[in-house]
Design a protein around this motif. Structure first.
Motif, short mmCIF file in Angstrom:
data_model
loop_
_atom_site.label_atom_id
_atom_site.label_comp_id
_atom_site.label_asym_id
_atom_site.label_seq_id
_atom_site.Cartn_x
_atom_site.Cartn_y
_atom_site.Cartn_z
N ALA A 98 -7.82 -5.02 -0.68
CA ALA A 98 -6.92 -5.85 -1.48
C ALA A 98 -5.66 -6.20 -0.70
CB ALA A 98 -6.54 -5.13 -2.76
N GLU A 99 -5.15 -7.37 -0.98
CA GLU A 99 -3.86 -7.80 -0.47
C GLU A 99 -2.98 -8.09 -1.68
OE1 GLU A 99 -3.56 -10.37 3.12
OE2 GLU A 99 -2.79 -11.82 1.66
N VAL A 100 -1.86 -7.39 -1.80
CA VAL A 100 -0.98 -7.56 -2.95
C VAL A 100 0.44 -7.83 -2.48
CG1 VAL A 100 -2.42 -6.09 -4.41
CG2 VAL A 100 -0.49 -5.10 -3.18
N GLY A 107 10.26 0.67 0.31
CA GLY A 107 10.80 -0.67 0.10
C GLY A 107 9.87 -1.83 0.39
N ALA A 108 8.57 -1.60 0.49
CA ALA A 108 7.63 -2.66 0.82
C ALA A 108 7.58 -3.72 -0.28
CB ALA A 108 6.24 -2.09 1.04
N VAL A 109 7.32 -4.95 0.12
CA VAL A 109 7.09 -6.03 -0.84
C VAL A 109 5.69 -6.62 -0.68
CG1 VAL A 109 9.53 -6.61 -1.04
CG2 VAL A 109 8.13 -7.77 0.68
N GLU A 110 4.92 -6.10 0.28
CA GLU A 110 3.55 -6.56 0.50
C GLU A 110 2.72 -5.38 1.00
OE1 GLU A 110 1.05 -9.88 3.14
OE2 GLU A 110 3.24 -10.01 2.90
N VAL A 111 1.48 -5.26 0.52
CA VAL A 111 0.63 -4.14 0.89
C VAL A 111 -0.79 -4.63 1.11
CG1 VAL A 111 -0.46 -2.02 0.02
CG2 VAL A 111 1.98 -2.37 -0.32
N ARG A 112 -1.44 -4.08 2.12
CA ARG A 112 -2.88 -4.22 2.31
C ARG A 112 -3.51 -2.86 2.08
NH1 ARG A 112 -2.97 -7.73 7.98
NH2 ARG A 112 -2.27 -9.73 7.08
N GLN A 153 10.80 -12.30 -7.79
CA GLN A 153 11.87 -11.91 -8.71
C GLN A 153 12.12 -10.41 -8.72
OE1 GLN A 153 8.93 -13.32 -9.51
NE2 GLN A 153 8.33 -12.93 -11.63
N ALA A 154 11.19 -9.63 -8.16
CA ALA A 154 11.35 -8.17 -8.13
C ALA A 154 11.75 -7.65 -6.76
CB ALA A 154 10.05 -7.50 -8.57
N HIS A 155 11.93 -8.55 -5.77
CA HIS A 155 12.26 -8.10 -4.42
C HIS A 155 13.57 -7.32 -4.37
CE1 HIS A 155 9.51 -11.00 -1.93
NE2 HIS A 155 8.86 -10.30 -2.83
N GLY A 156 14.52 -7.69 -5.21
CA GLY A 156 15.80 -7.00 -5.21
C GLY A 156 15.70 -5.56 -5.64
N ASP A 157 14.65 -5.22 -6.37
CA ASP A 157 14.46 -3.84 -6.83
C ASP A 157 13.65 -3.00 -5.85
OD1 ASP A 157 15.84 -4.18 -9.20
OD2 ASP A 157 14.06 -4.76 -10.34
N ALA A 158 13.00 -3.62 -4.88
CA ALA A 158 12.04 -2.90 -4.03
C ALA A 158 12.68 -1.73 -3.29
CB ALA A 158 11.40 -3.87 -3.04
N ALA A 159 13.91 -1.92 -2.82
CA ALA A 159 14.55 -0.87 -2.03
C ALA A 159 14.93 0.34 -2.87
CB ALA A 159 15.80 -1.43 -1.35
N ARG A 160 14.89 0.22 -4.18
CA ARG A 160 15.24 1.34 -5.06
C ARG A 160 14.08 2.32 -5.23
NH1 ARG A 160 16.41 -1.15 -10.45
NH2 ARG A 160 16.92 1.02 -10.99
N PHE A 161 12.90 1.94 -4.76
CA PHE A 161 11.70 2.76 -4.94
C PHE A 161 11.10 3.14 -3.60
CE2 PHE A 161 12.03 -0.08 -8.60
CZ PHE A 161 11.89 0.80 -9.67
N PRO A 182 6.54 0.49 -8.48
CA PRO A 182 5.35 0.75 -9.30
C PRO A 182 4.51 -0.50 -9.59
CG PRO A 182 7.19 2.00 -10.15
CD PRO A 182 7.74 1.11 -9.07
N ALA A 183 5.13 -1.65 -9.69
CA ALA A 183 4.36 -2.87 -9.95
C ALA A 183 3.52 -3.26 -8.74
CB ALA A 183 5.30 -4.02 -10.33
N LEU A 184 4.04 -3.02 -7.54
CA LEU A 184 3.29 -3.34 -6.33
C LEU A 184 2.08 -2.42 -6.19
CD1 LEU A 184 3.24 -5.02 -3.66
CD2 LEU A 184 4.50 -3.15 -2.60
N LEU A 185 2.29 -1.12 -6.37
CA LEU A 185 1.17 -0.18 -6.25
C LEU A 185 0.17 -0.38 -7.39
CD1 LEU A 185 -0.10 2.11 -4.70
CD2 LEU A 185 1.37 3.72 -5.95
N ASP A 186 0.67 -0.70 -8.58
CA ASP A 186 -0.24 -0.95 -9.69
C ASP A 186 -1.14 -2.14 -9.40
OD1 ASP A 186 -0.65 -0.07 -12.67
OD2 ASP A 186 -0.65 -2.26 -12.74
N ALA A 187 -0.61 -3.16 -8.72
CA ALA A 187 -1.41 -4.35 -8.41
C ALA A 187 -2.57 -4.03 -7.49
CB ALA A 187 -0.53 -5.43 -7.80
#
Length: 229
Positions: free
Chosen positions: A169-171, A221-226, A176-184, A188-193
């Motif tokens: 998968a590529e997610v 702080g990732a915004v993209e995952v493979r 609109q959620a990039h500003g929150d990425a560094a807080r985690f 959770p939305a990225l990993l859930d995807a």
């Protein structure tokens, strides 16, 4: 964090509310807004990292953490004293402002002292050799029909491939959620995807993750995952 002097335990307390953490309302199943299992995992990873036990050896989910339309919930992550080379961990919640309400247990598990060795990943060539693309253009319409009501922040699945029993998968975390990425560690939305991919190629049953094992965080702080699933 509160340290318990008598037994070397640690308690992390917090608050969750769909009003102050608006991305939470984008995760609903059969009409009910609930914290995704990846959110519970993130809480444990963060707490474990704070006390120097960053490996989630195992985490079993017991009950969904439901979020009210108004108000919030109090949340506690409790890390126990070391036992046989590990530290027990649990997550509980109760309605905010109701001190008489019982605490509900949502997850129990065990922390380890060090991260797992980095495994060789067969993701250098993308998509992987021999993998066949799966159409995902209508993925979220299909998932909606299965009871998964994902709002924009959770609609991160961009591409899926299959190779035998393997799913790739590529997610991407929506902008609109990039500003929150560094807080985690991992939003959770990225990993859930990532978990949406096997649902798309699955048998149409509505399921939720109920256990995790051997989870380590190597970067944040990732915004993209493979991923290979």
């Amino acid at each position: 964090m509160t340290e318990v002097a008598s037994n070397e335990s640690a308690i992390f307390s917090g608050r969750l509310s769909s009003a102050t953490q608006s991305w939470l309302v984008d995760h609903a199943v059969n009409g009910t807004v609930l914290l995704p299992g990846t959110g519970l995992l993130e809480l444990v990873l963060r707490a474990g990292g704070e006390v120097g036990w960053p490996l989630v050896r195992e985490l079993t989910l017991q009950a969904p953490l439901l979020l009210p339309i108004e108000g919030g919930v109090q949340v506690q992550v409790v890390i126990g004293a070391e036992e046989s080379g590990g530290r027990p961990v649990s997550i509980h919640s109760r309605p905010e402002g109701d001190v008489a309400a019982p605490w509900t247990g949502h997850a129990e598990g065990l922390l380890g002292a060090g991260p797992l060795p980095v495994a060789a990943a067969e993701l250098a060539q993308w998509p992987p050799v021999g993998a066949v693309a799966v159409e995902v253009g209508d993925a979220y319409e299909v998932l909606l029909g299965m009871g998964y009501e994902y709002g924009p922040v959770f609609q991160g699945l961009r591409a899926v491939w299959r190779r035998g029993e393997e799913v790739f998968a590529e997610v991407v975390l929506p902008e609109q959620a990039h500003g929150d990425a560094a807080r985690f560690g991992v939003h959770p939305a990225l990993l859930d995807a990532v978990l949406h991919a096997p649902l798309v190629v699955g048998d149409g049953q509505t399921v939720l993750p109920f256990s995790w094992a051997g989870v380590s965080l190597y970067s944040a702080g990732a915004v993209e995952v493979r991923a290979r699933i």
